[in-house]
Motif scaffolding. Structure first.
Motif, PDB file in Angstrom:
ATOM      1  N   UNK A  35       0.838  -1.198   0.000  1.00 44.70           N
ATOM      2  CA  UNK A  35       0.000   0.000   0.000  1.00 44.70           C
ATOM      3  C   UNK A  35       0.878   1.256   0.000  1.00 44.70           C
ATOM      4  N   UNK A  36       1.942   1.240   0.795  1.00 44.22           N
ATOM      5  CA  UNK A  36       2.864   2.380   0.830  1.00 44.22           C
ATOM      6  C   UNK A  36       3.465   2.629  -0.550  1.00 44.22           C
ATOM      7  N   UNK A  37       3.873   1.559  -1.220  1.00 38.45           N
ATOM      8  CA  UNK A  37       4.459   1.704  -2.553  1.00 38.45           C
ATOM      9  C   UNK A  37       3.442   2.234  -3.561  1.00 38.45           C
ATOM     10  N   UNK A  38       2.192   1.788  -3.460  1.00 34.37           N
ATOM     11  CA  UNK A  38       1.158   2.275  -4.382  1.00 34.37           C
ATOM     12  C   UNK A  38       0.877   3.761  -4.151  1.00 34.37           C
ATOM     13  N   UNK A  39       0.867   4.180  -2.887  1.00 35.79           N
ATOM     14  CA  UNK A  39       0.654   5.604  -2.590  1.00 35.79           C
ATOM     15  C   UNK A  39       1.805   6.440  -3.124  1.00 35.79           C
ATOM     16  N   UNK A  40       3.037   5.979  -2.894  1.00 39.82           N
ATOM     17  CA  UNK A  40       4.212   6.716  -3.366  1.00 39.82           C
ATOM     18  C   UNK A  40       4.212   6.808  -4.885  1.00 39.82           C
ATOM     19  N   UNK A  43       1.449   9.308  -6.130  1.00 40.16           N
ATOM     20  CA  UNK A  43       1.749  10.709  -5.827  1.00 40.16           C
ATOM     21  C   UNK A  43       2.932  11.233  -6.648  1.00 40.16           C
ATOM     22  N   UNK A  44       3.958  10.410  -6.861  1.00 42.92           N
ATOM     23  CA  UNK A  44       5.133  10.869  -7.601  1.00 42.92           C
ATOM     24  C   UNK A  44       4.849  10.976  -9.095  1.00 42.92           C
ATOM     25  N   UNK A  45       4.072  10.052  -9.623  1.00 46.75           N
ATOM     26  CA  UNK A  45       3.787  10.089 -11.060  1.00 46.75           C
ATOM     27  C   UNK A  45       2.947  11.301 -11.449  1.00 46.75           C
ATOM     28  N   UNK A  46       2.120  11.795 -10.539  1.00 46.61           N
ATOM     29  CA  UNK A  46       1.212  12.906 -10.852  1.00 46.61           C
ATOM     30  C   UNK A  46       1.770  14.268 -10.446  1.00 46.61           C
ATOM     31  N   UNK A  47       2.977  14.329  -9.913  1.00 48.89           N
ATOM     32  CA  UNK A  47       3.555  15.624  -9.547  1.00 48.89           C
ATOM     33  C   UNK A  47       3.632  16.519 -10.785  1.00 48.89           C
ATOM     34  N   UNK A  48       3.425  17.834 -10.640  1.00 47.69           N
ATOM     35  CA  UNK A  48       3.188  18.580  -9.392  1.00 47.69           C
ATOM     36  C   UNK A  48       1.713  18.630  -8.972  1.00 47.69           C
ATOM     37  N   UNK A  49       0.826  17.943  -9.690  1.00 48.91           N
ATOM     38  CA  UNK A  49      -0.589  17.940  -9.300  1.00 48.91           C
ATOM     39  C   UNK A  49      -0.763  17.160  -8.003  1.00 48.91           C
ATOM     40  N   UNK A  50      -1.695  17.609  -7.175  1.00 52.66           N
ATOM     41  CA  UNK A  50      -2.003  16.920  -5.927  1.00 52.66           C
ATOM     42  C   UNK A  50      -3.103  15.897  -6.182  1.00 52.66           C
ATOM     43  N   UNK A  51      -2.964  14.706  -5.612  1.00 54.80           N
ATOM     44  CA  UNK A  51      -3.879  13.603  -5.891  1.00 54.80           C
ATOM     45  C   UNK A  51      -4.417  13.032  -4.581  1.00 54.80           C
ATOM     46  N   UNK A  52      -5.490  12.261  -4.696  1.00 59.04           N
ATOM     47  CA  UNK A  52      -6.090  11.597  -3.549  1.00 59.04           C
ATOM     48  C   UNK A  52      -6.454  10.167  -3.928  1.00 59.04           C
ATOM     49  N   UNK A  53      -6.730   9.358  -2.923  1.00 59.75           N
ATOM     50  CA  UNK A  53      -7.125   7.972  -3.153  1.00 59.75           C
ATOM     51  C   UNK A  53      -7.812   7.412  -1.927  1.00 59.75           C
ATOM     52  N   UNK A  54      -8.416   6.251  -2.089  1.00 67.64           N
ATOM     53  CA  UNK A  54      -9.169   5.606  -1.023  1.00 67.64           C
ATOM     54  C   UNK A  54      -8.303   4.596  -0.286  1.00 67.64           C
ATOM     55  N   UNK A  55      -8.467   4.539   1.037  1.00 65.51           N
ATOM     56  CA  UNK A  55      -7.786   3.544   1.868  1.00 65.51           C
ATOM     57  C   UNK A  55      -8.791   2.473   2.279  1.00 65.51           C
ATOM     58  N   UNK A  56      -8.389   1.216   2.161  1.00 62.88           N
ATOM     59  CA  UNK A  56      -9.241   0.092   2.513  1.00 62.88           C
ATOM     60  C   UNK A  56      -8.541  -0.763   3.543  1.00 62.88           C
ATOM     61  N   UNK A  57      -9.308  -1.368   4.441  1.00 63.55           N
ATOM     62  CA  UNK A  57      -8.696  -2.223   5.448  1.00 63.55           C
ATOM     63  C   UNK A  57      -9.676  -2.615   6.524  1.00 63.55           C
ATOM     64  N   UNK A  66      -4.458  -0.926   7.271  1.00 62.60           N
ATOM     65  CA  UNK A  66      -4.678  -0.500   5.881  1.00 62.60           C
ATOM     66  C   UNK A  66      -4.052  -1.556   4.986  1.00 62.60           C
ATOM     67  N   UNK A  67      -4.897  -2.308   4.309  1.00 62.96           N
ATOM     68  CA  UNK A  67      -4.422  -3.456   3.528  1.00 62.96           C
ATOM     69  C   UNK A  67      -4.493  -3.239   2.023  1.00 62.96           C
ATOM     70  N   UNK A  68      -5.167  -2.173   1.592  1.00 58.43           N
ATOM     71  CA  UNK A  68      -5.266  -1.924   0.153  1.00 58.43           C
ATOM     72  C   UNK A  68      -5.632  -0.467  -0.073  1.00 58.43           C
ATOM     73  N   UNK A  69      -5.496  -0.015  -1.293  1.00 58.65           N
ATOM     74  CA  UNK A  69      -5.873   1.344  -1.663  1.00 58.65           C
ATOM     75  C   UNK A  69      -6.050   1.415  -3.167  1.00 58.65           C
ATOM     76  N   UNK A  70      -6.730   2.455  -3.615  1.00 60.11           N
ATOM     77  CA  UNK A  70      -6.822   2.720  -5.045  1.00 60.11           C
ATOM     78  C   UNK A  70      -6.959   4.219  -5.256  1.00 60.11           C
ATOM     79  N   UNK A  71      -6.438   4.736  -6.357  1.00 58.32           N
ATOM     80  CA  UNK A  71      -6.455   6.192  -6.593  1.00 58.32           C
ATOM     81  C   UNK A  71      -7.803   6.675  -7.090  1.00 58.32           C
ATOM     82  N   UNK A  72      -8.113   7.925  -6.783  1.00 54.86           N
ATOM     83  CA  UNK A  72      -9.290   8.579  -7.350  1.00 54.86           C
ATOM     84  C   UNK A  72      -8.929   9.155  -8.712  1.00 54.86           C
ATOM     85  N   UNK A  73      -9.820   9.099  -9.671  1.00 55.51           N
ATOM     86  CA  UNK A  73      -9.520   9.694 -10.983  1.00 55.51           C
ATOM     87  C   UNK A  73      -9.449  11.207 -10.888  1.00 55.51           C
TER      88      UNK A  73
END
Length: 343
Positions: A35-40, A43-57, A66-73
Protein backbone atom coordinates in the motif's frame (compact mmCIF):
# COMPACT_ATOMS: atom_id res chain seq x y z
CA UNK A 1 -10.37 16.65 -2.29
CA UNK A 2 -11.52 13.15 -1.42
CA UNK A 3 -15.21 12.46 -0.94
CA UNK A 4 -16.63 9.52 0.96
CA UNK A 5 -19.19 7.40 -0.90
CA UNK A 6 -21.21 5.07 1.38
CA UNK A 7 -21.20 1.45 0.31
CA UNK A 8 -24.45 -0.09 -0.81
CA UNK A 9 -25.74 -3.54 0.04
CA UNK A 10 -23.87 -5.30 2.79
CA UNK A 11 -22.89 -3.07 5.68
CA UNK A 12 -19.13 -2.75 6.01
CA UNK A 13 -17.17 -3.83 9.06
CA UNK A 14 -15.86 -0.30 9.59
CA UNK A 15 -19.34 1.22 9.46
CA UNK A 16 -20.66 -1.35 11.93
CA UNK A 17 -17.81 -0.55 14.28
CA UNK A 18 -18.52 3.16 13.94
CA UNK A 19 -22.08 2.73 15.20
CA UNK A 20 -20.91 1.15 18.44
CA UNK A 21 -19.05 2.72 21.26
CA UNK A 22 -15.36 2.04 20.74
CA UNK A 23 -13.61 1.49 24.05
CA UNK A 24 -10.00 1.31 22.89
CA UNK A 25 -8.57 4.52 21.39
CA UNK A 26 -6.72 4.35 18.09
CA UNK A 27 -3.04 3.76 18.86
CA UNK A 28 -1.39 2.88 15.55
CA UNK A 29 -2.09 2.78 11.81
CA UNK A 30 -0.58 -0.37 10.32
CA UNK A 31 0.01 -0.07 6.57
CA UNK A 32 1.04 -2.91 4.30
CA UNK A 33 4.27 -2.27 2.42
CA UNK A 34 2.50 -2.73 -0.93
CA UNK A 35 0.00 0.00 0.00
CA UNK A 36 2.86 2.38 0.83
CA UNK A 37 4.46 1.70 -2.55
CA UNK A 38 1.16 2.28 -4.38
CA UNK A 39 0.65 5.60 -2.59
CA UNK A 40 4.21 6.72 -3.37
CA UNK A 41 3.90 5.68 -7.01
CA UNK A 42 0.59 7.51 -7.52
CA UNK A 43 1.75 10.71 -5.83
CA UNK A 44 5.13 10.87 -7.60
CA UNK A 45 3.79 10.09 -11.06
CA UNK A 46 1.21 12.91 -10.85
CA UNK A 47 3.55 15.62 -9.55
CA UNK A 48 3.19 18.58 -9.39
CA UNK A 49 -0.59 17.94 -9.30
CA UNK A 50 -2.00 16.92 -5.93
CA UNK A 51 -3.88 13.60 -5.89
CA UNK A 52 -6.09 11.60 -3.55
CA UNK A 53 -7.12 7.97 -3.15
CA UNK A 54 -9.17 5.61 -1.02
CA UNK A 55 -7.79 3.54 1.87
CA UNK A 56 -9.24 0.09 2.51
CA UNK A 57 -8.70 -2.22 5.45
CA UNK A 58 -9.97 -3.24 8.88
CA UNK A 59 -10.47 -1.47 12.20
CA UNK A 60 -9.43 -3.95 14.89
CA UNK A 61 -9.26 -2.73 18.47
CA UNK A 62 -6.63 -0.04 18.82
CA UNK A 63 -5.04 -0.83 15.44
CA UNK A 64 -6.30 0.43 12.09
CA UNK A 65 -5.01 -1.93 9.40
CA UNK A 66 -4.68 -0.50 5.88
CA UNK A 67 -4.42 -3.46 3.53
CA UNK A 68 -5.27 -1.92 0.15
CA UNK A 69 -5.87 1.34 -1.66
CA UNK A 70 -6.82 2.72 -5.04
CA UNK A 71 -6.46 6.19 -6.59
CA UNK A 72 -9.29 8.58 -7.35
CA UNK A 73 -9.52 9.69 -10.98
CA UNK A 74 -8.48 13.26 -11.71
CA UNK A 75 -11.31 15.65 -12.50
CA UNK A 76 -9.67 17.27 -15.50
CA UNK A 77 -11.83 19.84 -17.28
CA UNK A 78 -15.21 18.26 -16.47
CA UNK A 79 -18.00 20.12 -14.74
CA UNK A 80 -17.93 19.78 -10.94
CA UNK A 81 -21.29 17.97 -10.65
CA UNK A 82 -20.43 15.62 -13.49
CA UNK A 83 -16.99 14.92 -12.02
CA UNK A 84 -18.51 14.16 -8.60
CA UNK A 85 -20.97 11.70 -10.15
CA UNK A 86 -18.22 9.98 -12.14
CA UNK A 87 -16.03 9.78 -9.05
CA UNK A 88 -18.83 8.24 -6.99
CA UNK A 89 -19.55 5.63 -9.68
CA UNK A 90 -15.85 4.86 -9.95
CA UNK A 91 -15.50 4.28 -6.20
CA UNK A 92 -18.54 2.02 -6.02
CA UNK A 93 -17.38 0.01 -9.02
CA UNK A 94 -13.89 -0.41 -7.57
CA UNK A 95 -15.28 -1.62 -4.24
CA UNK A 96 -17.58 -4.05 -6.02
CA UNK A 97 -14.69 -5.49 -8.01
CA UNK A 98 -12.53 -5.85 -4.91
CA UNK A 99 -15.33 -7.59 -3.05
CA UNK A 100 -15.75 -10.07 -5.89
CA UNK A 101 -12.09 -11.11 -5.68
CA UNK A 102 -12.27 -11.36 -1.87
CA UNK A 103 -10.10 -8.35 -1.09
CA UNK A 104 -10.77 -6.04 1.85
CA UNK A 105 -13.16 -3.37 0.62
CA UNK A 106 -13.99 -1.62 3.90
CA UNK A 107 -13.25 2.10 3.70
CA UNK A 108 -11.03 3.30 6.55
CA UNK A 109 -10.03 6.71 5.19
CA UNK A 110 -8.18 8.28 2.31
CA UNK A 111 -4.72 9.41 1.32
CA UNK A 112 -3.61 12.61 -0.35
CA UNK A 113 -0.39 14.17 -1.52
CA UNK A 114 0.85 17.53 -0.31
CA UNK A 115 3.49 20.02 -1.36
CA UNK A 116 6.05 20.95 1.28
CA UNK A 117 3.68 20.01 4.09
CA UNK A 118 0.92 22.48 3.12
CA UNK A 119 -2.14 20.52 4.19
CA UNK A 120 -3.64 22.43 7.13
CA UNK A 121 -6.76 23.62 5.32
CA UNK A 122 -10.50 23.90 5.90
CA UNK A 123 -11.03 21.53 2.94
CA UNK A 124 -9.19 18.77 4.82
CA UNK A 125 -11.43 19.29 7.86
CA UNK A 126 -14.57 19.22 5.70
CA UNK A 127 -13.46 15.92 4.17
CA UNK A 128 -12.86 14.48 7.63
CA UNK A 129 -16.35 15.51 8.72
CA UNK A 130 -17.79 13.94 5.56
CA UNK A 131 -16.04 10.65 6.24
CA UNK A 132 -16.70 10.55 9.96
CA UNK A 133 -20.44 10.77 9.49
CA UNK A 134 -20.18 7.09 8.50
CA UNK A 135 -16.76 6.01 9.78
CA UNK A 136 -15.92 7.25 13.23
CA UNK A 137 -12.25 6.27 13.24
CA UNK A 138 -11.15 7.16 9.74
CA UNK A 139 -7.67 8.53 9.05
CA UNK A 140 -5.98 10.54 6.35
CA UNK A 141 -2.53 9.51 5.14
CA UNK A 142 -0.54 12.60 4.11
CA UNK A 143 2.39 11.97 1.77
CA UNK A 144 4.86 14.65 0.68
CA UNK A 145 6.83 13.61 -2.45
CA UNK A 146 9.12 16.66 -2.29
CA UNK A 147 10.10 16.07 1.33
CA UNK A 148 10.56 12.35 0.67
CA UNK A 149 13.00 13.22 -2.11
CA UNK A 150 15.39 14.49 0.60
CA UNK A 151 15.96 11.02 2.04
CA UNK A 152 13.07 10.81 4.56
CA UNK A 153 9.74 9.03 4.10
CA UNK A 154 7.40 11.98 4.68
CA UNK A 155 4.23 10.07 5.48
CA UNK A 156 1.94 10.69 8.43
CA UNK A 157 -1.53 9.59 9.55
CA UNK A 158 -3.93 12.22 10.89
CA UNK A 159 -7.36 12.27 12.49
CA UNK A 160 -9.49 15.02 14.00
CA UNK A 161 -9.66 15.50 17.74
CA UNK A 162 -13.06 14.69 19.23
CA UNK A 163 -13.27 18.01 21.09
CA UNK A 164 -12.59 19.93 17.90
CA UNK A 165 -15.24 17.98 15.95
CA UNK A 166 -17.93 19.00 18.43
CA UNK A 167 -17.10 22.68 17.96
CA UNK A 168 -16.80 22.42 14.19
CA UNK A 169 -20.26 20.87 13.83
CA UNK A 170 -21.78 23.97 15.46
CA UNK A 171 -19.24 26.41 13.97
CA UNK A 172 -18.60 27.84 17.44
CA UNK A 173 -15.09 29.22 17.16
CA UNK A 174 -15.51 32.26 19.37
CA UNK A 175 -13.04 33.12 22.08
CA UNK A 176 -15.58 32.27 24.79
CA UNK A 177 -16.31 28.78 23.42
CA UNK A 178 -12.62 28.01 22.88
CA UNK A 179 -11.81 29.00 26.45
CA UNK A 180 -14.77 27.00 27.73
CA UNK A 181 -13.58 23.85 25.88
CA UNK A 182 -9.92 24.64 26.65
CA UNK A 183 -9.16 24.17 22.95
CA UNK A 184 -5.90 25.47 21.46
CA UNK A 185 -4.39 25.33 17.98
CA UNK A 186 -2.63 22.05 18.78
CA UNK A 187 -5.97 20.34 19.48
CA UNK A 188 -7.23 20.24 15.88
CA UNK A 189 -5.36 17.29 14.39
CA UNK A 190 -4.04 14.22 16.14
CA UNK A 191 -1.14 12.40 14.53
CA UNK A 192 -1.31 8.61 14.81
CA UNK A 193 1.93 6.59 14.66
CA UNK A 194 2.38 4.74 11.38
CA UNK A 195 3.71 1.20 11.29
CA UNK A 196 4.67 -0.42 7.96
CA UNK A 197 4.26 -4.19 7.94
CA UNK A 198 5.08 -6.89 5.42
CA UNK A 199 4.13 -10.52 5.28
CA UNK A 200 6.71 -13.16 6.09
CA UNK A 201 6.85 -14.18 2.42
CA UNK A 202 7.59 -10.61 1.28
CA UNK A 203 10.27 -10.25 3.95
CA UNK A 204 11.88 -13.48 2.78
CA UNK A 205 11.87 -12.33 -0.85
CA UNK A 206 13.41 -8.97 0.07
CA UNK A 207 16.13 -10.76 2.01
CA UNK A 208 16.92 -12.89 -1.03
CA UNK A 209 17.03 -9.81 -3.27
CA UNK A 210 19.29 -7.88 -0.91
CA UNK A 211 22.74 -7.36 -2.40
CA UNK A 212 25.99 -8.30 -0.69
CA UNK A 213 27.22 -4.71 -0.92
CA UNK A 214 26.89 -2.98 2.47
CA UNK A 215 26.33 0.39 0.74
CA UNK A 216 23.72 1.12 -1.94
CA UNK A 217 23.03 4.09 -4.15
CA UNK A 218 20.23 5.10 -1.79
CA UNK A 219 22.77 5.41 1.02
CA UNK A 220 24.86 7.79 -1.11
CA UNK A 221 21.78 9.82 -2.01
CA UNK A 222 21.18 10.52 1.67
CA UNK A 223 24.52 12.38 1.76
CA UNK A 224 23.45 14.93 -0.87
CA UNK A 225 24.28 18.46 0.30
CA UNK A 226 21.91 20.36 -2.04
CA UNK A 227 19.69 21.58 0.79
CA UNK A 228 19.26 25.24 -0.16
CA UNK A 229 16.20 24.91 -2.46
CA UNK A 230 14.21 22.94 0.12
CA UNK A 231 14.97 25.29 3.02
CA UNK A 232 14.38 28.38 0.87
CA UNK A 233 10.95 27.14 -0.20
CA UNK A 234 10.01 26.36 3.40
CA UNK A 235 11.05 29.86 4.44
CA UNK A 236 9.01 31.39 1.59
CA UNK A 237 5.91 29.48 2.70
CA UNK A 238 6.63 30.41 6.33
CA UNK A 239 6.77 34.11 5.44
CA UNK A 240 3.47 33.84 3.54
CA UNK A 241 1.86 32.18 6.56
CA UNK A 242 3.17 34.91 8.85
CA UNK A 243 1.63 37.51 6.53
CA UNK A 244 -1.69 35.66 6.64
CA UNK A 245 -1.47 35.45 10.42
CA UNK A 246 -0.80 39.19 10.60
CA UNK A 247 -3.91 39.78 8.47
CA UNK A 248 -5.97 37.65 10.85
CA UNK A 249 -4.68 39.61 13.84
CA UNK A 250 -5.60 42.89 12.17
CA UNK A 251 -9.09 41.52 11.53
CA UNK A 252 -9.52 40.75 15.23
CA UNK A 253 -8.11 44.14 16.24
CA UNK A 254 -10.68 45.78 13.98
CA UNK A 255 -13.42 43.69 15.62
CA UNK A 256 -12.33 44.64 19.15
CA UNK A 257 -12.10 48.33 18.23
CA UNK A 258 -15.64 48.25 16.86
CA UNK A 259 -16.83 46.38 19.95
CA UNK A 260 -15.23 48.90 22.29
CA UNK A 261 -16.70 51.79 20.28
CA UNK A 262 -20.16 50.20 20.43
CA UNK A 263 -19.93 49.65 24.18
CA UNK A 264 -18.96 53.30 24.66
CA UNK A 265 -21.92 54.42 22.55
CA UNK A 266 -24.25 52.15 24.52
CA UNK A 267 -23.06 53.56 27.84
CA UNK A 268 -23.50 57.14 26.58
CA UNK A 269 -26.99 56.36 25.29
CA UNK A 270 -27.92 54.57 28.54
CA UNK A 271 -26.79 57.49 30.68
CA UNK A 272 -28.83 59.87 28.54
CA UNK A 273 -31.90 57.61 28.72
CA UNK A 274 -31.64 57.33 32.52
CA UNK A 275 -31.43 61.10 32.80
CA UNK A 276 -34.53 61.40 30.59
CA UNK A 277 -36.36 58.84 32.75
CA UNK A 278 -35.57 60.79 35.91
CA UNK A 279 -37.07 63.87 34.31
CA UNK A 280 -40.14 61.89 33.18
CA UNK A 281 -40.65 60.46 36.69
CA UNK A 282 -40.46 63.98 38.14
CA UNK A 283 -43.14 65.03 35.64
CA UNK A 284 -45.29 62.01 36.55
CA UNK A 285 -44.78 60.25 33.19
CA UNK A 286 -43.97 56.61 32.51
CA UNK A 287 -40.21 55.91 32.12
CA UNK A 288 -38.89 54.77 28.74
CA UNK A 289 -37.21 51.32 28.38
CA UNK A 290 -33.47 51.35 28.93
CA UNK A 291 -32.87 49.16 25.84
CA UNK A 292 -33.92 49.93 22.30
CA UNK A 293 -33.43 46.94 19.93
CA UNK A 294 -34.25 49.14 16.95
CA UNK A 295 -31.22 51.31 17.69
CA UNK A 296 -28.20 50.33 15.59
CA UNK A 297 -25.82 50.62 18.55
CA UNK A 298 -27.54 47.64 20.19
CA UNK A 299 -27.11 45.41 17.14
CA UNK A 300 -24.60 42.69 18.13
CA UNK A 301 -21.29 42.60 16.26
CA UNK A 302 -20.48 39.07 15.09
CA UNK A 303 -17.13 37.85 16.35
CA UNK A 304 -14.87 36.49 13.57
CA UNK A 305 -14.14 32.78 13.59
CA UNK A 306 -10.79 31.81 15.01
CA UNK A 307 -10.55 28.64 12.90
CA UNK A 308 -8.45 30.25 10.16
CA UNK A 309 -6.03 31.61 12.75
CA UNK A 310 -5.68 28.20 14.36
CA UNK A 311 -5.01 26.54 11.00
CA UNK A 312 -2.42 29.15 10.04
CA UNK A 313 -0.62 28.72 13.36
CA UNK A 314 -0.70 24.94 12.83
CA UNK A 315 0.83 25.42 9.39
CA UNK A 316 3.51 27.75 10.77
CA UNK A 317 4.43 25.14 13.38
CA UNK A 318 4.63 22.48 10.66
CA UNK A 319 6.99 24.58 8.52
CA UNK A 320 9.17 25.32 11.55
CA UNK A 321 9.37 21.61 12.40
CA UNK A 322 10.37 20.82 8.83
CA UNK A 323 13.08 23.48 8.81
CA UNK A 324 14.35 22.34 12.21
CA UNK A 325 14.46 18.66 11.23
CA UNK A 326 16.02 19.29 7.84
CA UNK A 327 18.62 21.69 9.23
CA UNK A 328 19.65 19.13 11.84
CA UNK A 329 20.10 16.48 9.16
CA UNK A 330 22.08 18.92 7.01
CA UNK A 331 24.50 19.63 9.86
CA UNK A 332 25.04 15.89 10.34
CA UNK A 333 25.76 15.50 6.62
CA UNK A 334 28.21 18.40 6.64
CA UNK A 335 30.13 17.06 9.62
CA UNK A 336 30.17 13.57 8.08
CA UNK A 337 31.42 14.81 4.72
CA UNK A 338 34.04 16.98 6.44
CA UNK A 339 35.34 13.92 8.28
CA UNK A 340 35.39 11.92 5.02
CA UNK A 341 37.43 14.65 3.26
CA UNK A 342 39.90 14.83 6.15
CA UNK A 343 40.50 11.09 5.92
Amino acid sequence: MAEFIPQTGMRSFAQAAASEEVAAPLRVVQIDGLVVLKIIKHCKECMPALVTGQLLGLDIGSVLEVTNCFPFPSRGTEEEDEADADGANYQLEMMRCLREVNIDNNTVGWYQSTYMGSFQTVELIDTFMNYQENIRRCVCIIYDPVRSGQGVLAMKALKLQESFMDLYKNQEFTGEKLREKNLTWVDIFEEIPVKISNSTLVSAIMTELETDSPVTQGDYDRLALSTNPFIEKNLEFLIECMDDLSGEQQRFQYYYRNLQRQQTQQQTWLQKRRADNLARKAAGEEPLPEEDPSNSIFKPIIEPSRLDSYLIVNQVANYCDQIKGFSGQSFCRLYLMDAVHEN
